[in-house]
Design a protein around this motif. Sequence first.
Motif, PDB file in Angstrom:
ATOM      1  N   TYR A 133       6.802  -0.328 -11.423  1.00 35.68           N
ATOM      2  CA  TYR A 133       6.151  -1.622 -11.670  1.00 35.68           C
ATOM      3  C   TYR A 133       7.057  -2.774 -11.262  1.00 35.68           C
ATOM      4  O   TYR A 133       6.598  -3.765 -10.696  1.00 35.68           O
ATOM      5  N   LYS A 134       8.341  -2.657 -11.539  1.00 34.47           N
ATOM      6  CA  LYS A 134       9.279  -3.709 -11.154  1.00 34.47           C
ATOM      7  C   LYS A 134       9.236  -3.940  -9.645  1.00 34.47           C
ATOM      8  O   LYS A 134       9.224  -5.084  -9.177  1.00 34.47           O
ATOM      9  N   ILE A 135       9.179  -2.869  -8.886  1.00 39.99           N
ATOM     10  CA  ILE A 135       9.133  -2.963  -7.420  1.00 39.99           C
ATOM     11  C   ILE A 135       7.828  -3.591  -6.956  1.00 39.99           C
ATOM     12  O   ILE A 135       7.840  -4.525  -6.142  1.00 39.99           O
ATOM     13  N   VAL A 136       6.690  -3.110  -7.456  1.00 35.69           N
ATOM     14  CA  VAL A 136       5.418  -3.651  -6.965  1.00 35.69           C
ATOM     15  C   VAL A 136       5.190  -5.083  -7.442  1.00 35.69           C
ATOM     16  O   VAL A 136       4.635  -5.896  -6.698  1.00 35.69           O
ATOM     17  N   ILE A 137       5.627  -5.416  -8.640  1.00 31.06           N
ATOM     18  CA  ILE A 137       5.465  -6.794  -9.115  1.00 31.06           C
ATOM     19  C   ILE A 137       6.264  -7.742  -8.235  1.00 31.06           C
ATOM     20  O   ILE A 137       5.761  -8.804  -7.844  1.00 31.06           O
TER      21      ILE A 137
ATOM     22  N   GLN B 169       8.147   3.671   4.464  1.00 28.62           N
ATOM     23  CA  GLN B 169       8.111   2.247   4.159  1.00 28.62           C
ATOM     24  C   GLN B 169       8.268   1.924   2.675  1.00 28.62           C
ATOM     25  O   GLN B 169       8.657   0.816   2.316  1.00 28.62           O
ATOM     26  N   SER B 170       8.001   2.866   1.812  1.00 29.69           N
ATOM     27  CA  SER B 170       7.997   2.603   0.371  1.00 29.69           C
ATOM     28  C   SER B 170       9.402   2.440  -0.194  1.00 29.69           C
ATOM     29  O   SER B 170      10.309   3.201   0.127  1.00 29.69           O
ATOM     30  N   SER B 171       9.556   1.459  -1.062  1.00 30.91           N
ATOM     31  CA  SER B 171      10.793   1.307  -1.835  1.00 30.91           C
ATOM     32  C   SER B 171      10.788   2.245  -3.040  1.00 30.91           C
ATOM     33  O   SER B 171      11.835   2.588  -3.574  1.00 30.91           O
ATOM     34  N   ILE B 172       9.592   2.640  -3.472  1.00 34.33           N
ATOM     35  CA  ILE B 172       9.451   3.618  -4.546  1.00 34.33           C
ATOM     36  C   ILE B 172       9.672   4.993  -3.916  1.00 34.33           C
ATOM     37  O   ILE B 172       9.088   5.303  -2.886  1.00 34.33           O
TER      38      ILE B 172
ATOM     39  N   LEU C 240      -4.082   2.804 -10.492  1.00 34.81           N
ATOM     40  CA  LEU C 240      -3.368   2.715  -9.219  1.00 34.81           C
ATOM     41  C   LEU C 240      -4.273   3.091  -8.050  1.00 34.81           C
ATOM     42  O   LEU C 240      -4.220   2.458  -6.988  1.00 34.81           O
ATOM     43  N   LEU C 241      -5.109   4.103  -8.234  1.00 33.24           N
ATOM     44  CA  LEU C 241      -6.012   4.527  -7.162  1.00 33.24           C
ATOM     45  C   LEU C 241      -7.011   3.425  -6.814  1.00 33.24           C
ATOM     46  O   LEU C 241      -7.295   3.195  -5.628  1.00 33.24           O
TER      47      LEU C 241
ATOM     48  N   LEU D 259       0.833  -1.206   0.000  1.00 32.25           N
ATOM     49  CA  LEU D 259       0.000   0.000   0.000  1.00 32.25           C
ATOM     50  C   LEU D 259       0.867   1.256   0.000  1.00 32.25           C
ATOM     51  O   LEU D 259       0.599   2.203  -0.746  1.00 32.25           O
ATOM     52  N   ALA D 260       1.904   1.266   0.807  1.00 36.76           N
ATOM     53  CA  ALA D 260       2.816   2.414   0.852  1.00 36.76           C
ATOM     54  C   ALA D 260       3.438   2.651  -0.527  1.00 36.76           C
ATOM     55  O   ALA D 260       3.503   3.795  -1.005  1.00 36.76           O
ATOM     56  N   ASN D 261       3.871   1.585  -1.176  1.00 33.90           N
ATOM     57  CA  ASN D 261       4.464   1.711  -2.504  1.00 33.90           C
ATOM     58  C   ASN D 261       3.449   2.218  -3.518  1.00 33.90           C
ATOM     59  O   ASN D 261       3.766   3.071  -4.351  1.00 33.90           O
TER      60      ASN D 261
END
Length: 157
Positions: A112-116, A89-92, A61-62, A25-27
């Motif tokens: 996208y790479k991060i969330v996938i 907390q987000s990596s993005i 995304l929303l 969620l944070a990402n």
Amino acid sequence: MQQLNVIGLEKSSAKQLADKLNELLANYQIFYMNVRGFHWNVRGENFFELHAKFEETYNDLLLKVDEIAERILTLGQRPRHAYSAYLEQSSIKEEKDLHDGRECVKSILSSYKIVIALQREILSLAGDANDEGTNSLMADYISQQEKTAWMLTAYLG
């Protein structure tokens, strides 16, 4: 005897999944705001095309932000809702003052790479917990986003 939550999942597994979903969620929240900014600020010869694509992307995304938060609640936990927590907390990372269309698309691909990757991790945890609801949600997101990543990569040439 196992402690089960209201949907029949072991409470400790549901908590572990909810924690990972809160990370996701944070990402998504940072990803959403970045793309929203791209939509507002993109310039250049592909403005019309990218402006519309970025709007389509942030709307998607929303929807996912809401679905993830609701899944956390379904698991019996609470979704985080402070931007300070998201940023922590987000990596993005936040994108500031990005307006070049190609650079915006590259940022979206990186996100996208991060969330996938995170969704694949959640998919595995959900399988271990017999959580078909989370499993299905993550599988759907992954298949959609893999196709989108391919298309954006093709756009960049």
